[in-house]
Design an enzyme around this catalytic site. Structure first.
Site, PDB file in Angstrom:
ATOM      1  N   GLU A   1     -71.773 107.004 103.337  1.00  0.00           N
ATOM      2  CA  GLU A   1     -70.598 106.474 102.617  1.00  0.00           C
ATOM      3  C   GLU A   1     -70.929 105.129 101.957  1.00  0.00           C
ATOM      4  OE1 GLU A   1     -67.812 108.082 102.125  1.00  0.00           O
ATOM      5  OE2 GLU A   1     -67.323 109.336 103.869  1.00  0.00           O
TER       6      GLU A   1
ATOM      7  N   HIS B   1     -67.043 118.981 101.575  1.00  0.00           N
ATOM      8  CA  HIS B   1     -66.006 119.699 102.323  1.00  0.00           C
ATOM      9  C   HIS B   1     -66.349 121.189 102.442  1.00  0.00           C
ATOM     10  CE1 HIS B   1     -62.764 116.382 101.619  1.00  0.00           C
ATOM     11  NE2 HIS B   1     -63.707 116.017 102.462  1.00  0.00           N
TER      12      HIS B   1
ATOM     13  N   HIS C   1     -67.632 114.654  97.668  1.00  0.00           N
ATOM     14  CA  HIS C   1     -66.792 115.230  98.725  1.00  0.00           C
ATOM     15  C   HIS C   1     -66.420 116.697  98.496  1.00  0.00           C
ATOM     16  CE1 HIS C   1     -66.608 111.190 100.189  1.00  0.00           C
ATOM     17  NE2 HIS C   1     -65.771 111.493 101.157  1.00  0.00           N
TER      18      HIS C   1
ATOM     19  N   HIS D   1     -69.879 114.162 108.850  1.00  0.00           N
ATOM     20  CA  HIS D   1     -69.194 113.998 107.568  1.00  0.00           C
ATOM     21  C   HIS D   1     -70.026 113.180 106.563  1.00  0.00           C
ATOM     22  CE1 HIS D   1     -65.983 113.611 104.651  1.00  0.00           C
ATOM     23  NE2 HIS D   1     -66.150 112.305 104.663  1.00  0.00           N
TER      24      HIS D   1
ATOM     25  N   ARG E   1     -58.723 106.355  92.275  1.00  0.00           N
ATOM     26  CA  ARG E   1     -59.119 106.491  93.682  1.00  0.00           C
ATOM     27  C   ARG E   1     -59.954 107.752  93.920  1.00  0.00           C
ATOM     28  NH1 ARG E   1     -55.744 105.370  99.293  1.00  0.00           N
ATOM     29  NH2 ARG E   1     -57.458 105.992 100.635  1.00  0.00           N
TER      30      ARG E   1
ATOM     31  N   LYS F   1     -55.305 106.735 104.129  1.00  0.00           N
ATOM     32  CA  LYS F   1     -55.311 108.205 104.156  1.00  0.00           C
ATOM     33  C   LYS F   1     -55.392 108.636 105.618  1.00  0.00           C
ATOM     34  CE  LYS F   1     -57.349 109.705  99.800  1.00  0.00           C
ATOM     35  NZ  LYS F   1     -58.515 110.362  99.173  1.00  0.00           N
TER      36      LYS F   1
ATOM     37  N   ARG G   1     -40.504 108.473 112.215  1.00  0.00           N
ATOM     38  CA  ARG G   1     -40.592 108.321 110.738  1.00  0.00           C
ATOM     39  C   ARG G   1     -41.394 107.090 110.306  1.00  0.00           C
ATOM     40  NH1 ARG G   1     -35.079 110.015 111.019  1.00  0.00           N
ATOM     41  NH2 ARG G   1     -34.985 112.224 110.577  1.00  0.00           N
TER      42      ARG G   1
ATOM     43  N   LYS H   1     -63.579  99.269  98.087  1.00  0.00           N
ATOM     44  CA  LYS H   1     -62.489 100.192  98.425  1.00  0.00           C
ATOM     45  C   LYS H   1     -61.141  99.505  98.271  1.00  0.00           C
ATOM     46  CE  LYS H   1     -60.749 103.822 101.204  1.00  0.00           C
ATOM     47  NZ  LYS H   1     -60.962 104.890 102.142  1.00  0.00           N
TER      48      LYS H   1
ATOM     49  N   GLU I   1     -53.967 107.921  94.868  1.00  0.00           N
ATOM     50  CA  GLU I   1     -54.935 108.778  94.170  1.00  0.00           C
ATOM     51  C   GLU I   1     -54.333 109.525  92.984  1.00  0.00           C
ATOM     52  OE1 GLU I   1     -57.900 110.517  96.833  1.00  0.00           O
ATOM     53  OE2 GLU I   1     -58.030 112.192  95.444  1.00  0.00           O
TER      54      GLU I   1
ATOM     55  N   ASN J   1     -64.139 109.931  96.139  1.00  0.00           N
ATOM     56  CA  ASN J   1     -64.480 111.256  96.646  1.00  0.00           C
ATOM     57  C   ASN J   1     -65.792 111.783  96.051  1.00  0.00           C
ATOM     58  OD1 ASN J   1     -62.138 111.420  98.207  1.00  0.00           O
ATOM     59  ND2 ASN J   1     -60.958 112.082  96.421  1.00  0.00           N
TER      60      ASN J   1
END
Ligand code: NAD
Ligand code: GLY
Length: 374
Positions: free
Chosen positions: A186, A253, A249, A267, A242, A144, A122, A228, A238, A246
């Site tokens: 990026e 994606h 993105h 990517h 935030r 993330k 956990r 960032k 987010e 993206n």
């Protein structure tokens, strides 16, 4: 000289350290975090061969023993199969709640390793040692973590902040140019989303930093991480701002899914092409000047990067199929298309209810470009 950026997240705050030779001095950097002189390292086979020896020596210098697991390199490793393997390995090595796991590598092992530690007992602490430009400027910071699913990219995961990030600029020396350029996608994104001055700086200095200028590389990584860290500090999970990170993105994606997450598209290459498509969409909607996408394409081309769908070696499906792939994106709310668009370079914003027909026409035109060239 080592720069430090603090990610201000209250009880989960941490430092990002940026400089040369941080891997060799990892023992000194890590020692204050450890409750016993023993760490486990998750990495990939390519990075292990290049950088694990220096890390091991750096830890040994502080009397810290180390076991490591090297996973296969590549996006396909961000999967249930390798996640289960990594978690079982950590359990076999008796990693306890008070321990810290080191994740050494690019965004793939960073995302998978971070997620493994999020679910192990956990939640176990971890330290990111990013070795690609992409991981240094983006994926190692912000917490993330996750893996891909057959339904799409990054659809399974958790927010789990690292306890420390060590961005060793020297690790970039072994990075193939294509991987460096992918990370540069990026870097450019930060200028586009919120800092036109940084974009201009990249226009002036991008080629020299790609060619290896260490001082310029440090400045680019530092500026990217500062941006960032500020955004993540204000919006960790987010809920709003935030999402600006993206930019490009949603398109990216869909393109990554269309090439089957294969080597045909890295990517960061997809992010750069996605940013181009976001600026084309913005210009078509009259949000930004038509010169903005032209300027962006000029910079990407000058840097030696892919800028358009036609640069990807793939026969793409039609625009409707790409639209269907975009519908799985986490930024789709209900049936509404939510995009990051821009009112100019450095002026990104979250656009709700974007006209799907207009986005479809941008994609159809980009695909026509592909057909003309093929
Ligand atoms: P990657 O981890 O696959 O690394 C790219 C390649 O470079 C791999 O083959 C790797 O073995 C090799 N490599 C790594 N470091 C090297 C070095 N120093 N020298 C030589 N080779 C080296 O890919 P990436 O581009 O780093 O990361 C892409 C992943 O990051 C994607 O899965 C993407 O979804 C994810 N990502 C996550 C976030 C986030 O916020 N969590 C943000 C952006 C991207
Ligand atoms: N890479 C996008 C984010 O971290 O939010």
């Amino acid at each position: 000289m080592i720069d430090t950026v603090r990610v201000e997240l209250g009880s989960r705050a941490y430092d990002v350290r940026i400089g040369k030779d941080l891997i060799r001095h990892a023992g000194r950097e890590l020692a204050p975090l450890l409750r016993r002189p023993r760490v486990t390292v998750l990495t990939d086979e390519t990075v292990a061969a290049l950088h694990f020896g220096a890390l091991k020596d750096g830890l040994a210098a502080e009397g810290i023993s180390v076991s490591h697991l090297a996973l296969p390199a590549g996006e396909a490793t961000k999967s249930w199969r390798w996640l289960a393997h990594a978690v079982d390995w950590l359990l076999e090595h008796r990693v306890e709640r008070g321990d810290a796991v080191i994740v050494l590598g690019g965004g793939v092992v960073g995302d998978l390793g971070g997620f493994a530690t999020a679910i192990l007992r956990r939640g176990v602490r971890y330290v990111q040692i990013p070795t690609t430009l992409l991981a240094q400027v983006d994926s190692s910071v912000g917490g993330k973590t996750g893996i891909n699913s057959s339904h799409g990219k990054n659809l399974v995961g958790a927010f789990h902040q690292p306890s420390l990030v060590l961005a060793d600029i020297g690790a970039l020396d072994t990075l193939p140019e294509r991987e460096f350029l992918s990370g540069y996608g990026e870097v450019v994104k930060y200028g586009l989303l919120g800092d036109s001055g940084f974009f201009s700086w990249l226009e002036a200095n991008g080629r020299a930093l790609i060619d290896g200028d260490v001082g310029l590389r440090v400045q680019a990584v530092l500026r990217s991480i500062c941006m960032k860290a500020e955004i993540v500090g204000r919006d960790e999970t987010e809920r709003g701002e935030r999402a600006l990170l993206n930019l490009g993105h949603t398109f990216c994606h869909a393109l990554e899914a269309a090439v089957g997450y294969s080597d045909r598209l890295r990517h960061g290459e997809g992010v750069a092409i996605g940013c181009m498509l976001a600026f084309e969409t913005s210009a078509r909607m009259g949000l930004c000047a038509p010169e903005d996408p032209v300027r962006l394409r000029r910079h990407l081309r000058a840097a030696g990067m892919k800028a358009d769908i036609m640069d990807i070696p793939c026969q793409f499906p039609d625009a409707d199929a790409l639209m269907a792939l975009m519908a799985q994106d986490k930024k789709v709310v209900g049936d509404r298309l939510r995009f990051i668009l821009a009112r100019g370079i450095g002026k990104a914003f979250i656009a709700e209810n974007v006209d799907a027909a207009l986005v479809r026409s941008v994609l159809a035109d980009a695909l026509q470009g592909e057909r003309r060239e093929s």
